[in-house]
Design a protein around this motif. Structure first.
Motif, short mmCIF file in Angstrom:
data_model
loop_
_atom_site.label_atom_id
_atom_site.label_comp_id
_atom_site.label_asym_id
_atom_site.label_seq_id
_atom_site.Cartn_x
_atom_site.Cartn_y
_atom_site.Cartn_z
N THR A 100 14.31 -2.45 -1.45
CA THR A 100 13.05 -2.04 -2.09
C THR A 100 11.92 -2.89 -1.55
O THR A 100 12.12 -4.01 -1.08
N THR A 101 10.71 -2.33 -1.60
CA THR A 101 9.52 -3.08 -1.22
C THR A 101 8.65 -3.31 -2.44
O THR A 101 8.65 -2.52 -3.39
N VAL A 102 7.90 -4.40 -2.41
CA VAL A 102 7.00 -4.78 -3.48
C VAL A 102 5.67 -5.18 -2.87
O VAL A 102 5.65 -5.95 -1.89
N GLU A 103 4.59 -4.66 -3.41
CA GLU A 103 3.28 -5.09 -2.91
C GLU A 103 2.99 -6.51 -3.40
O GLU A 103 3.11 -6.79 -4.60
N ASP A 104 2.61 -7.36 -2.48
CA ASP A 104 2.27 -8.74 -2.81
C ASP A 104 0.80 -8.96 -2.44
O ASP A 104 0.43 -8.81 -1.27
N PRO A 105 -0.05 -9.31 -3.42
CA PRO A 105 -1.48 -9.48 -3.14
C PRO A 105 -1.77 -10.45 -2.00
O PRO A 105 -2.74 -10.26 -1.25
N ALA A 106 -0.94 -11.47 -1.86
CA ALA A 106 -1.18 -12.44 -0.79
C ALA A 106 -0.99 -11.81 0.59
O ALA A 106 -1.76 -12.07 1.52
N TRP A 107 0.03 -10.95 0.71
CA TRP A 107 0.25 -10.27 1.99
C TRP A 107 -0.81 -9.19 2.22
O TRP A 107 -1.23 -8.96 3.37
N THR A 108 -1.27 -8.55 1.16
CA THR A 108 -2.36 -7.57 1.31
C THR A 108 -3.62 -8.26 1.80
O THR A 108 -4.34 -7.75 2.68
N GLU A 109 -3.91 -9.43 1.23
CA GLU A 109 -5.09 -10.19 1.65
C GLU A 109 -4.99 -10.58 3.11
O GLU A 109 -5.96 -10.48 3.87
N ARG A 110 -3.82 -10.98 3.55
CA ARG A 110 -3.64 -11.35 4.95
C ARG A 110 -3.75 -10.14 5.87
O ARG A 110 -4.29 -10.23 6.97
N TYR A 111 -3.23 -9.01 5.40
CA TYR A 111 -3.33 -7.77 6.19
C TYR A 111 -4.79 -7.43 6.49
O TYR A 111 -5.14 -7.01 7.59
N HIS A 112 -5.67 -7.63 5.50
CA HIS A 112 -7.07 -7.26 5.65
C HIS A 112 -7.95 -8.40 6.14
O HIS A 112 -9.16 -8.22 6.28
N SER A 113 -7.39 -9.55 6.40
CA SER A 113 -8.19 -10.68 6.84
C SER A 113 -8.89 -10.39 8.16
O SER A 113 -8.33 -9.73 9.05
N THR A 114 -10.11 -10.88 8.29
CA THR A 114 -10.83 -10.75 9.56
C THR A 114 -10.60 -11.96 10.46
O THR A 114 -11.08 -11.99 11.59
N ASP A 115 -9.87 -12.94 9.96
CA ASP A 115 -9.53 -14.13 10.73
C ASP A 115 -8.23 -13.87 11.47
O ASP A 115 -7.17 -13.73 10.85
N PRO A 116 -8.25 -13.80 12.80
CA PRO A 116 -7.02 -13.50 13.54
C PRO A 116 -5.89 -14.48 13.25
O PRO A 116 -4.72 -14.11 13.36
#
Length: 502
Positions: A387-403
């Motif tokens: 199963t997968t779970v959305e994790d806000p920390a990974w979502t934030e990293r996904y959308h980060s503008t910092d490479p």
């Protein structure tokens, strides 16, 4: 870079062309700024990458069907069709169609993920087809491809489509039209109209990547490329397009995206600023949806610690919103756990992908998707324990503008039958520019050699790679030879193509 704020406008609130996003895109495309050496090198890498994945797909049914359609439109001077004899030439929009399907079929070429997602290498087939047809050289080809990537990346960063269930090819039509305009050195006015028409006719829903995914997933980008060629042709004849296509009262933003309350910021190069966006994009080592790349590498890394996979009680993947909702259990697609699902669906199921990668310790573009592999009882059992779970920390990293912070992977917890838990995480794939083994020119060549083996003769492989090594200096007749021919000595004789109308 210059930031452009884009919003919907009422018809009573006129928006002059210079203020329209399509016009600003056209200005970038028409800017004759030279392409630097680093960008030129990467353009060559991506031409090799496209050829690699196309070679591996040449004998697959959707690619054969698209090629058969294209070959019904012979034309001179025309453009080359991947897999066909080197002397064969068809109308450029049909070459863009056939070659686009070949490149996209295995979901194995480059990617860029930001506010939305894309495969910017899909810009290459239409730009190359027009270059071959119009007799342009390598320098112009590089300029056109670099411009296509620049616009694609800018749109993907600035405008989210998937939250409104619009397919990401809505960004590809405009970027391909801009790339063709840059290739041809067209005036801003012509590119402006071509970009608007391309947007208007390539906006489709995300159902092509939802539920029972079909071969249209590979055809959709090829359709956008084909429409871009036709849009440029029409604009060159002085014809206009729905305008303003993005900002109009019944336009793209108002009716298909966020409506009159929404605004978007698209950053584009300032006049004279080099086009380097291609350097922000990344290719795939594995033939699967990009968010699975790091997780395949993670499964391979965890496998020795897991040992016997029959002991696994459960696997929980904590990851970004996008990964959870598009290729994870958050999608709510029963097909993603169906052993009889299509390949196109399986490569959008992280549960299936992680199960196979964990069991095999490897990933193969054909064997990992075979019906026999998907139906293996122990695989199905493991697959359905993931199963997968959305994790806000990974979502934030996904959308980060910092490479340095941007990530597309996740954290995995594997519980065994004795209650012990094995955990690990990986932010980016090994082949990512910040990964353990970033892809460089030798890696692209190795990928090409591996995938072209047994499909394209070694002599033709060598000739193709030699042309790419000299890319910016190629004469028009050499650009026309920038294609692949299926090796008749190894071609199977049992690959019929169903007939259509023609």
């Amino acid at each position: 870079m210059q930031a452009h704020r884009v919003r919907a406008h009422k018809s009573s609130e006129p928006l002059e062309p210079p203020a329209q996003l399509a016009h600003r895109i056209a200005e970038v495309a028409a800017d004759p700024v030279p392409v630097d050496a680093e960008t030129t090198e990467m353009v060559g890498n991506r031409i090799i990458d496209n050829a690699a994945v196309a070679a591996a797909a040449l004998r697959r049914r959707p690619v054969r069907s698209a090629r058969a359609q294209a070959l019904r439109h012979p034309f001179a001077p025309g453009a080359a069709v991947l897999g066909a004899p080197a002397s064969t030439r068809v109308s450029p929009e049909w070459a863009a169609w056939a070659n686009g399907v070949a490149v996209r079929e295995l979901d194995f070429h480059d990617t860029f993920l930001a506010a939305d997602y894309s495969h910017p290498g899909d810009n290459i087939p239409p730009v190359l087809a027009v270059a071959q047809h119009t007799g342009l050289g390598g320098r112009e080809l590089v300029r056109g491809i670099a411009a296509g990537y620049e616009i694609q990346v800018a749109l993907v960063k600035g405008i989210c489509l998937h939250e409104h269930k619009i397919d990401h090819i809505a960004h590809l039509g405009p970027s391909a039209a801009a790339g063709i305009g840059a290739l041809l050195g067209l005036p801003v006015s012509a590119v402006h109209q071509a970009v608007q028409q391309a947007l208007h006719v390539t906006t489709t829903t995300r159902q092509s990547r939802k539920g029972e995914i079909s071969s249209w997933k590979a055809y959709a980008p090829a359709f956008a490329g084909k429409m871009a060629v036709e849009a440029v042709d029409r604009a060159m004849r002085g014809e206009g397009a729905p305008s303003p296509a993005y900002e109009g009262e019944d336009g793209f933003i108002a009716r298909l995206l966020g409506g009159f309350g929404a605004s978007y910021t698209v950053e584009l190069p300032a006049p004279g600023e080099p086009k380097r966006a291609i350097l922000q994009t990344y290719t795939k080592e594995h033939s699967a949806e990009y968010q699975s790349q790091a997780l395949i590498d993670l499964a391979r890394r965890m496998r020795p610690r897991v040992g016997d996979t029959s002991r696994i009680r459960s696997v929980t993947i904590r990851t970004s919103h996008h990964t959870h909702h598009v290729i994870g259990t958050g999608a709510g697609d029963p097909q993603k756990t169906d052993p009889g699902a299509s390949r196109e669906t399986l490569d959008h199921s992280i549960m299936y992908i992680f199960a196979v990668a964990l069991q095999d310790g490897a990933w193969h573009h054909e064997r990992s998707y075979s019906p026999e592999r998907a139906r293996r009882p122990d695989t199905v059992d493991l697959w359905r324990r993931i199963t997968t779970v959305e994790d806000p920390a990974w979502t934030e990293r996904y959308h980060s503008t910092d490479p340095e912070k941007k990530a597309f992977g996740g954290h995995v917890a594997i519980e065994l039958d004795d209650g012990s838990v094995i955990t690990d995480e990986l932010a980016v794939a090994d082949a990512h520019p910040l990964g353990e083994r970033p892809f460089t020119r030798p890696d692209y060549i190795a990928k090409f050699r591996t995938l072209a083996d047994g499909v394209v003769s070694r002599t033709d492989q060598d000739a193709f790679l030699d042309l790419v090594e000299r890319l910016p200096e190629l004469a028009p007749e050499e650009v026309r030879r920038l294609t692949l021919t299926e090796d008749p000595a190894t071609a199977p004789g049992d690959l019929p193509v169903s007939k259509g109308l023609f």
